[in-house]
Design a protein around this motif. Structure first.
Motif, PDB file in Angstrom:
ATOM      1  N   LEU A  16      -8.122 -13.900  -4.650  1.00  0.00           N
ATOM      2  CA  LEU A  16      -7.414 -13.476  -5.851  1.00  0.00           C
ATOM      3  C   LEU A  16      -6.597 -12.224  -5.531  1.00  0.00           C
ATOM      4  N   LEU A  17      -5.586 -11.926  -6.360  1.00  0.00           N
ATOM      5  CA  LEU A  17      -4.795 -10.699  -6.219  1.00  0.00           C
ATOM      6  C   LEU A  17      -4.355 -10.494  -4.775  1.00  0.00           C
ATOM      7  N   GLY A  18      -3.757 -11.536  -4.194  1.00  0.00           N
ATOM      8  CA  GLY A  18      -3.389 -11.549  -2.782  1.00  0.00           C
ATOM      9  C   GLY A  18      -2.641 -10.322  -2.318  1.00  0.00           C
ATOM     10  N   THR A  19      -1.855  -9.708  -3.208  1.00  0.00           N
ATOM     11  CA  THR A  19      -1.049  -8.565  -2.769  1.00  0.00           C
ATOM     12  C   THR A  19      -1.841  -7.255  -2.838  1.00  0.00           C
ATOM     13  N   MET A  20      -3.059  -7.302  -3.318  1.00  0.00           N
ATOM     14  CA  MET A  20      -3.812  -6.048  -3.497  1.00  0.00           C
ATOM     15  C   MET A  20      -4.832  -5.852  -2.392  1.00  0.00           C
ATOM     16  N   SER A  21      -5.583  -4.754  -2.499  1.00  0.00           N
ATOM     17  CA  SER A  21      -6.527  -4.387  -1.429  1.00  0.00           C
ATOM     18  C   SER A  21      -7.766  -5.275  -1.444  1.00  0.00           C
ATOM     19  N   LYS A  22      -8.459  -5.305  -0.315  1.00  0.00           N
ATOM     20  CA  LYS A  22      -9.718  -6.062  -0.220  1.00  0.00           C
ATOM     21  C   LYS A  22     -10.664  -5.639  -1.330  1.00  0.00           C
ATOM     22  N   GLU A  23     -10.811  -4.330  -1.528  1.00  0.00           N
ATOM     23  CA  GLU A  23     -11.737  -3.845  -2.570  1.00  0.00           C
ATOM     24  C   GLU A  23     -11.354  -4.439  -3.918  1.00  0.00           C
ATOM     25  N   ALA A  38     -11.259  -2.945 -14.647  1.00  0.00           N
ATOM     26  CA  ALA A  38      -9.969  -3.158 -14.005  1.00  0.00           C
ATOM     27  C   ALA A  38     -10.072  -2.758 -12.545  1.00  0.00           C
ATOM     28  N   VAL A  39      -9.033  -3.168 -11.786  1.00  0.00           N
ATOM     29  CA  VAL A  39      -8.948  -2.732 -10.385  1.00  0.00           C
ATOM     30  C   VAL A  39      -7.604  -2.050 -10.193  1.00  0.00           C
ATOM     31  N   VAL A  40      -7.604  -0.910  -9.527  1.00  0.00           N
ATOM     32  CA  VAL A  40      -6.392  -0.118  -9.343  1.00  0.00           C
ATOM     33  C   VAL A  40      -6.225   0.237  -7.869  1.00  0.00           C
ATOM     34  N   ASP A  41      -5.050  -0.096  -7.316  1.00  0.00           N
ATOM     35  CA  ASP A  41      -4.696   0.345  -5.959  1.00  0.00           C
ATOM     36  C   ASP A  41      -3.582   1.369  -6.063  1.00  0.00           C
ATOM     37  N   LEU A  42      -3.874   2.606  -5.732  1.00  0.00           N
ATOM     38  CA  LEU A  42      -2.797   3.594  -5.603  1.00  0.00           C
ATOM     39  C   LEU A  42      -2.516   3.752  -4.112  1.00  0.00           C
ATOM     40  N   PRO A  43      -1.319   4.240  -3.769  1.00  0.00           N
ATOM     41  CA  PRO A  43      -0.997   4.320  -2.333  1.00  0.00           C
ATOM     42  C   PRO A  43      -2.100   4.941  -1.491  1.00  0.00           C
ATOM     43  N   PHE A  44      -2.710   6.008  -1.976  1.00  0.00           N
ATOM     44  CA  PHE A  44      -3.704   6.667  -1.122  1.00  0.00           C
ATOM     45  C   PHE A  44      -5.097   6.690  -1.747  1.00  0.00           C
ATOM     46  N   PHE A  45      -5.313   5.862  -2.763  1.00  0.00           N
ATOM     47  CA  PHE A  45      -6.570   5.943  -3.498  1.00  0.00           C
ATOM     48  C   PHE A  45      -6.788   4.638  -4.241  1.00  0.00           C
ATOM     49  N   LYS A  46      -7.952   4.039  -4.052  1.00  0.00           N
ATOM     50  CA  LYS A  46      -8.270   2.785  -4.725  1.00  0.00           C
ATOM     51  C   LYS A  46      -9.523   2.974  -5.554  1.00  0.00           C
ATOM     52  N   PHE A  47      -9.528   2.471  -6.762  1.00  0.00           N
ATOM     53  CA  PHE A  47     -10.770   2.545  -7.545  1.00  0.00           C
ATOM     54  C   PHE A  47     -10.837   1.364  -8.514  1.00  0.00           C
ATOM     55  N   GLN A  48     -12.046   1.109  -9.010  1.00  0.00           N
ATOM     56  CA  GLN A  48     -12.287  -0.056  -9.860  1.00  0.00           C
ATOM     57  C   GLN A  48     -13.269   0.313 -10.964  1.00  0.00           C
TER      58      GLN A  48
END
Lengths: 446, 446
Positions: free
Chosen positions: A219-226, A372-382
């Motif tokens: 899922l969410l192929g363009t986003m991070s593994k996390e 939700a899941v959030v990918d920021l350039p230098f920070f990922k959180f969910q």
């Protein structure tokens, strides 16, 4: 589609300023027009609707969380106080670049600068039966249609005696594991878990399926593994059946057949699997990339045409970082529009144009009511904090204080009450044959 | 109309309680069902929509002041916590009083008590052309249709060169000087005076007409002289052309011909001139009064049938004060429902029924943004304070805290901004032939 009148669009304000015609009032077209408010251009903005649609929240219209009006903005109202911007509701058919003229169903327009910001439509990858039977969600009307279809399916289901015969009305299958598909699946699962059982006490919901199908490996192929793993985890907890590396072969309105041979019974196939850029006539084949996007240079100008620009989903700028083009998301469209607005003003001042550089601001997707899941350039959180971030970012992106306020209240209400209250099956009034000649009827029925 | 399935409606909860079937979830039907919540009856409520519509505010939907959802209430939600009430979306076709059975498009239902609360529809007094070309406003969908029609007419008008050719698209003619007509005319005039000139700077609005036509000698015929005169004065100040003692002879979609021979050019004829009760089969002619209302006794029971009741617009109780029946307004419907609910419970307890006595609580109408006329039994007043009273009374009558809150915010917003923001031409999604078999499509197209 559109009949092309061979007369100029009338009643446009007189102006000596260079005439900039913008086709489409999506993220790119609207941003460009707003950045050129009260600047030395006569801006003429065309769209086939009289409102801007905020696509990221379509899924909430489809799942009875928001009204269409909450995420639709009357374009004329946006430009009340900008004398140099004129809006017309029209469908564009064809460009004649040599004569610097666009043809629409309301007449033709001559331009000095032309900007195509036509966005994209649903891509069924060539399957006519899927296009015929599946429900897309690329307009607020289509989102509202999904809401009505689901509610009417349930009103029918309660009147069907055998559980077997009800199943396909109750099951939902969503194709496409991008943000849209993920958000739809989460919201649908919550309707099933929390709302429908109260609305339809006669029905048992244990065997109602919400299935999310993705052709790719995650899922969410363009986003991070996390992000991918958390989204999968959240959806599974909500009871969504997620099938990755699964392709849909066909759909006949009742049964989805998968390439593995497996079948899924459903009346409701929501198709969020892909997009293809909207096209108009007047471009030669070599101007298009294989995926239907128009090749542009670093100033968003069409290679081989002068003063014709393409923004957003329909444009393709080859760049080392993005050999197959920039992501077809709101951010790209907005940044291209920003850059073009500045370059047009630089042209005026005789300054050199600055090339477009895409800045990745990150991406996010929400799953259900508080995750939700959030990918920021230098920070990922969910999780919950990511969900609050998602709310805030989208609230800020919404045009207008009133819409911000009403959406905020709606969200707070739905969050606290666990009960989106818009489960209304409001049927369009019967359109009489005698009225079909009117544009509004025409567009609803042709 | 509705196909009649020769099978019982399935999946109804088992119950030993007497089965009370209510046809219609308007003011009367909904009130009765709510008053019988958790009482010793199995209540089955049928309506062709899955929501209750708050008719007094249709005109605000038509004039872009409120969303349909603000005045529509999902019926299933209303009865979440009342085990003895079941809702079904169905269209009723026919009654078989001898077998105590009603036939609907979803199957038939047997009853112990039957209550008809079917309301009324628009009355064109036999003119087929008017029925064909005029726009009625007896459902929230029709109100929304009027909004869309007006907006699309203006989007077309800006693309028409000669002012002469634009006129009929811009003019509005409203027929019927009752509260609905008066409120529509006032709101339309304000759109013309305050909103459209900002939305359509290309158009001149001096010669745009808003005409209100009434066949009787005065507007608001049922109200006091003071109310009538003030309403006329307010409308005139807003620039509405009021024509009393004027009858419409015919309308061809472009031109209204009056009986005096005069003509009015308009694409938009809003018909609020009269109502006729909705009918179902199974009643003998002598049960109807000439005006189509069913004769009932002081307990709202149909004379000549046992345990069949009629409430609201469709019922006619002869009373000295009201030889031609009680006024066909919400108050009558609500009070009849209140009385019937009590009598049904008295039956249960073996107590004698109490006859229905109509209590006139007064009437009111609003004219535009901050004026209204109010007749209370012993006190009449007009103007700004009357308008505040109108707001308060209607806000209190609205179901649900959320709708109250959102309508209040909408009204405050519109009042302060002078700019109802719902000018969206959201077109229903094209309905494919393959989908017309589904109820929702069927109802939108049959």
């Amino acid at each position: 589609m559109s009949e092309i009148h061979q007369k100029p669009i009338p009643n446009l304000p007189k102006s000596d300023l260079p005439k900039l015609v913008i086709l489409g009032a999506g993220f790119a077209g609207l941003k460009l027009a707003r950045n050129l408010k009260n600047q030395p251009f006569q801006v003429i903005l065309l769209d086939k609707n009289n409102f801007h649609q905020f696509q990221p929240l379509f899924y909430q219209v489809a799942t009875a969380g928001l009204e269409p009006s909450a995420i639709s903005f009357p374009l004329r109202k946006i430009f009340h106080n900008s004398k140099n911007v004129t809006f017309r509701m029209a469908e564009v058919a064809r460009l004649d670049a040599d004569r610097k003229r666009v043809f629409t169903d309301m007449g033709f327009l001559d331009y000095d600068y032309l900007v195509l910001a036509l966005g994209a439509d649903t891509n069924y990858f060539g399957s006519e039966t899927i296009e015929h039977f599946a429900s897309p969600m690329k307009t607020v009307s289509e989102a509202l249609y999904i809401r009505n279809k689901i509610i009417s399916n349930y009103e029918r289901a309660v009147n069907i005696e055998r559980m077997e015969d009800r199943k396909s009305l109750m099951n939902m299958v969503i194709v496409g594991g991008g943000p849209t598909g993920v958000e739809l699946a989460g919201a649908m699962a919550e309707l099933r878990n929390n709302v429908f059982p109260k609305d339809y006490p006669e029905l048992s919901f244990k065997n109602m399926k919400v299935v999310l199908i993705e052709a790719g490996p995650a899922l969410l192929g363009t986003m991070s593994k996390e992000a991918q793993e958390h989204a999968l985890d959240y959806l599974t907890k909500l009871g969504v059946e997620v099938m990755v590396e699964t392709k849909v072969k066909d759909y006949n309105g009742k049964v989805v057949s998968l390439e593995g041979g497996e079948i899924l019974e459903t009346d409701t196939l929501l198709w969020a699997a892909g997009i293809k850029p909207n096209k108009i006539g007047g471009f030669s084949d070599e101007m298009f990339a294989p995926n239907g996007r128009i090749l542009v240079d670093e100033f968003s100008e069409v290679t081989g045409m002068s003063n014709v620009f393409v923004l957003g989903d329909g444009s393709l700028l080859k760049e080392d970082r993005f050999p197959r083009g920039h992501p077809q998301v709101a951010q790209t469209a907005l940044q291209q529009a920003e850059n073009l607005a500045k370059n047009l003003l630089r042209d005026k001042k005789g300054q050199p144009r600055k090339p477009f550089r895409y800045k990745d601001l990150g991406s996010m997707a929400t799953v259900g009511r508080k995750l939700a899941v959030v990918d920021l350039p230098f920070f990922k959180f969910q999780g919950f904090f990511a969900w609050l971030t998602w709310l805030l970012v989208h609230l800020m992106a919404i045009l207008g204080v009133k819409n911000k306020l009403f959406i905020f209240l709606n969200w707070s209400w739905n969050y606290l009450s666990f009960d989106p209250s818009l489960r209304l099956l409001i049927k369009p009034r019967y359109v009489r044959a005698s009225e079909r000649k009117e544009p509004i009827e025409q567009k609803t029925t042709d």
